[in-house]
Design an enzyme around this catalytic site. Structure first.
Site, PDB file in Angstrom:
ATOM      1  N   VAL A  13      59.244 -24.005 -32.226  1.00 45.74           N
ATOM      2  CA  VAL A  13      59.872 -23.168 -31.173  1.00 45.74           C
ATOM      3  C   VAL A  13      59.559 -23.788 -29.785  1.00 45.74           C
ATOM      4  O   VAL A  13      60.360 -23.322 -28.902  1.00 45.74           O
ATOM      5  CB  VAL A  13      59.753 -21.799 -31.341  1.00 45.74           C
ATOM      6  CG1 VAL A  13      60.443 -21.109 -32.538  1.00 45.74           C
ATOM      7  CG2 VAL A  13      58.290 -21.442 -31.286  1.00 45.74           C
TER       8      VAL A  13
ATOM      9  N   TYR B  40      45.890 -16.229 -23.999  1.00 44.77           N
ATOM     10  CA  TYR B  40      46.729 -15.396 -24.742  1.00 44.77           C
ATOM     11  C   TYR B  40      47.242 -14.108 -24.220  1.00 44.77           C
ATOM     12  O   TYR B  40      48.486 -13.830 -24.010  1.00 44.77           O
ATOM     13  CB  TYR B  40      46.035 -14.802 -26.117  1.00 44.77           C
ATOM     14  CG  TYR B  40      46.619 -14.173 -27.172  1.00 44.77           C
ATOM     15  CD1 TYR B  40      47.424 -14.729 -28.059  1.00 44.77           C
ATOM     16  CD2 TYR B  40      46.734 -12.621 -27.140  1.00 44.77           C
ATOM     17  CE1 TYR B  40      48.091 -13.861 -29.132  1.00 44.77           C
ATOM     18  CE2 TYR B  40      47.259 -11.767 -28.171  1.00 44.77           C
ATOM     19  CZ  TYR B  40      47.918 -12.531 -29.126  1.00 44.77           C
ATOM     20  OH  TYR B  40      48.611 -11.683 -30.007  1.00 44.77           O
TER      21      TYR B  40
HETATM   22  P1  NAP Z   1      50.577 -14.792 -38.064  1.00 45.37           P
HETATM   23  O1  NAP Z   1      50.331 -14.179 -39.570  1.00 45.37           O
HETATM   24  O2  NAP Z   1      49.429 -15.998 -37.680  1.00 45.37           O
HETATM   25  O3  NAP Z   1      51.821 -15.641 -38.160  1.00 45.37           O
HETATM   26  C1  NAP Z   1      52.310 -16.625 -37.229  1.00 45.37           C
HETATM   27  C2  NAP Z   1      53.838 -16.838 -37.433  1.00 45.37           C
HETATM   28  O4  NAP Z   1      54.480 -17.765 -36.548  1.00 45.37           O
HETATM   29  C3  NAP Z   1      53.983 -17.880 -38.824  1.00 45.37           C
HETATM   30  O5  NAP Z   1      55.121 -17.491 -39.407  1.00 45.37           O
HETATM   31  C4  NAP Z   1      53.954 -19.393 -38.257  1.00 45.37           C
HETATM   32  O6  NAP Z   1      54.575 -19.952 -39.011  1.00 45.37           O
HETATM   33  C5  NAP Z   1      55.040 -19.032 -36.936  1.00 45.37           C
HETATM   34  N1  NAP Z   1      54.604 -19.910 -35.932  1.00 45.37           N
HETATM   35  C6  NAP Z   1      53.473 -20.359 -35.346  1.00 45.37           C
HETATM   36  N2  NAP Z   1      53.697 -21.376 -34.215  1.00 45.37           N
HETATM   37  C7  NAP Z   1      54.965 -21.542 -34.200  1.00 45.37           C
HETATM   38  C8  NAP Z   1      55.965 -22.548 -33.628  1.00 45.37           C
HETATM   39  N3  NAP Z   1      55.330 -23.559 -32.701  1.00 45.37           N
HETATM   40  N4  NAP Z   1      57.068 -22.581 -34.146  1.00 45.37           N
HETATM   41  C9  NAP Z   1      57.739 -21.918 -35.142  1.00 45.37           C
HETATM   42  N5  NAP Z   1      56.946 -20.920 -35.823  1.00 45.37           N
HETATM   43  C10 NAP Z   1      55.702 -20.806 -35.379  1.00 45.37           C
HETATM   44  O7  NAP Z   1      50.627 -14.041 -36.918  1.00 45.37           O
HETATM   45  P2  NAP Z   1      51.151 -12.538 -36.871  1.00 45.37           P
HETATM   46  O8  NAP Z   1      49.761 -11.828 -36.623  1.00 45.37           O
HETATM   47  O9  NAP Z   1      52.137 -12.124 -37.790  1.00 45.37           O
HETATM   48  O10 NAP Z   1      51.592 -12.367 -35.207  1.00 45.37           O
HETATM   49  C11 NAP Z   1      53.159 -12.245 -35.269  1.00 45.37           C
HETATM   50  C12 NAP Z   1      53.267 -12.153 -33.504  1.00 45.37           C
HETATM   51  O11 NAP Z   1      52.826 -10.918 -33.254  1.00 45.37           O
HETATM   52  C13 NAP Z   1      52.584 -13.173 -32.693  1.00 45.37           C
HETATM   53  O12 NAP Z   1      53.210 -13.524 -31.689  1.00 45.37           O
HETATM   54  C14 NAP Z   1      51.225 -12.436 -32.236  1.00 45.37           C
HETATM   55  O13 NAP Z   1      50.662 -13.063 -30.934  1.00 45.37           O
HETATM   56  C15 NAP Z   1      51.697 -10.945 -32.257  1.00 45.37           C
HETATM   57  N6  NAP Z   1      50.942  -9.996 -32.200  1.00 45.37           N
HETATM   58  C16 NAP Z   1      49.857 -10.017 -33.363  1.00 45.37           C
HETATM   59  C17 NAP Z   1      48.756  -9.000 -33.661  1.00 45.37           C
HETATM   60  C18 NAP Z   1      47.946  -8.981 -34.961  1.00 45.37           C
HETATM   61  O14 NAP Z   1      46.889  -7.997 -34.628  1.00 45.37           O
HETATM   62  N7  NAP Z   1      48.238  -9.459 -35.715  1.00 45.37           N
HETATM   63  C19 NAP Z   1      48.771  -8.162 -32.473  1.00 45.37           C
HETATM   64  C20 NAP Z   1      49.531  -8.192 -31.443  1.00 45.37           C
HETATM   65  C21 NAP Z   1      50.310  -9.013 -31.461  1.00 45.37           C
HETATM   66  P3  NAP Z   1      54.036 -21.757 -39.326  1.00 45.37           P
HETATM   67  O15 NAP Z   1      52.828 -21.439 -39.877  1.00 45.37           O
HETATM   68  O16 NAP Z   1      54.885 -22.433 -40.238  1.00 45.37           O
HETATM   69  O17 NAP Z   1      53.911 -22.198 -38.048  1.00 45.37           O
END
Ligand code: NAP
Length: 243
Positions: A64, A155
């Site tokens: 992205v 972040y």
């Molecule tokens: P995750 O399990 O690590 O999943 C991240 C997703 O983003 C994966 O599908 C990954 O796919 C994709 N991704 C990463 N870089 C990318 C890129 N350059 N282009 C396209 N896709 C990309 O993370 P998550 O915990 O579900 O987090 C999702 C969102 O919620 C994030 O924005 C995170 O900052 C936010 N968030 C998470 C938490 C938490 O506690 N988990 C808390 C607050 C906010 P690929 O591996 O194919 O790249």
């Protein structure tokens, strides 16, 4: 709203929160475009899950942060789905470290994926939504962007920036019946939080546990529904009581 199937694009939908949001929107009847950059097997499983319950989707593999790839994808959407109703920017990464020791590339990459990519996707998405005079845009921010967290200067800045972008955009396109909101999760059980010391962290959370991606997706589903038509420019916390 035309005869084509209502369509949602979810970035970072191969696992975690993005996956749960993609499944939720598919359950709600949207065709879901599942974006990811490298986790092909996981993304295919999401599509399979959607098709297994009779939903519709397609995969969109690209980074992205690649502006040309984003533009190309939206050309594809114009040709294939012919409409876009929902954009969810969930793709996100963290590369933590103390500010004085942080590598420049770790600052740049986190800002690019978490924040700049929102612009890369929202700009062409809005153009398509304007045609239907209806749209829902969500960005996944974080409590880290609201409170600031030591070791997360990149972040926290990216997630605070996302809130600013969302508030600004909501004011620009509110008159066109497109709502734009941020979700602000606390600690959610996903791969991103796998390496954290959960035992210590849960002591600081009033609900005494990590949240689940499904709990975040439930709020996303509501904000994307017709019922949420008067909510825009908001930051909705899903954090078990921490903020
Ligand atoms: P995750 O399990 O690590 O999943 C991240 C997703 O983003 C994966 O599908 C990954 O796919 C994709 N991704 C990463 N870089 C990318 C890129 N350059 N282009 C396209 N896709 C990309 O993370 P998550 O915990 O579900 O987090 C999702 C969102 O919620 C994030 O924005 C995170 O900052 C936010 N968030 C998470 C938490 C938490 O506690 N988990 C808390 C607050 C906010 P690929 O591996 O194919 O790249």
């Amino acid at each position: 709203m035309g005869i084509e199937k209502r369509t949602a694009f979810v970035s970072g939908a191969s696992r975690g929160i993005g996956k749960a949001v993609a499944l939720k929107l598919a359950e709600m009847g949207f065709k879901v475009i599942i974006n990811y950059s490298s986790s092909e097997n996981q993304a295919k499983q999401v599509l399979e899950q959607i098709e297994n319950f009779g939903g519709e989707g397609r995969l969109a593999c690209f980074d992205v942060t690649d502006r040309k790839a984003c533009k190309d994808e939206f050309k594809k959407i114009t040709e294939i789905e012919k409409r876009l109703d929902i954009l969810v920017h969930s793709a996100g990464i963290r590369k933590d470290g103390l500010a004085v020791r942080m590598k420049d590339e770790n600052w740049d990459r986190v800002i690019d994926v978490n924040l700049t990519a929102f612009f890369n996707l929202a700009k062409p998405a809005v153009k398509l939504m304007l045609k239907n005079k209806w749209g829902r845009i969500l960005g996944i921010s974080s409590t880290s962007g609201q409170a600031g967290v030591p070791g997360q200067i990149n972040y926290s800045a990216s997630k605070a920036g996302l809130i600013g972008a969302i508030k600004s955009l909501s004011k620009e396109i509110g008159p066109r019946n497109i709502t734009v909101n941020a979700l602000s999760p606390g600690f959610i059980e996903t791969e991103m939080t796998d390496s954290l010391d959960k035992e210590e962290i849960v002591k600081t959370i009033p609900l005494q546990r990590f949240g689940t991606a499904v709990e975040v997706a439930a709020v996303a589903g509501f904000l994307c529904s017709e019922e949420a038509s008067y909510i825009t420019g908001q930051v909705i916390g899903i954090n078990g009581g921490i903020y």
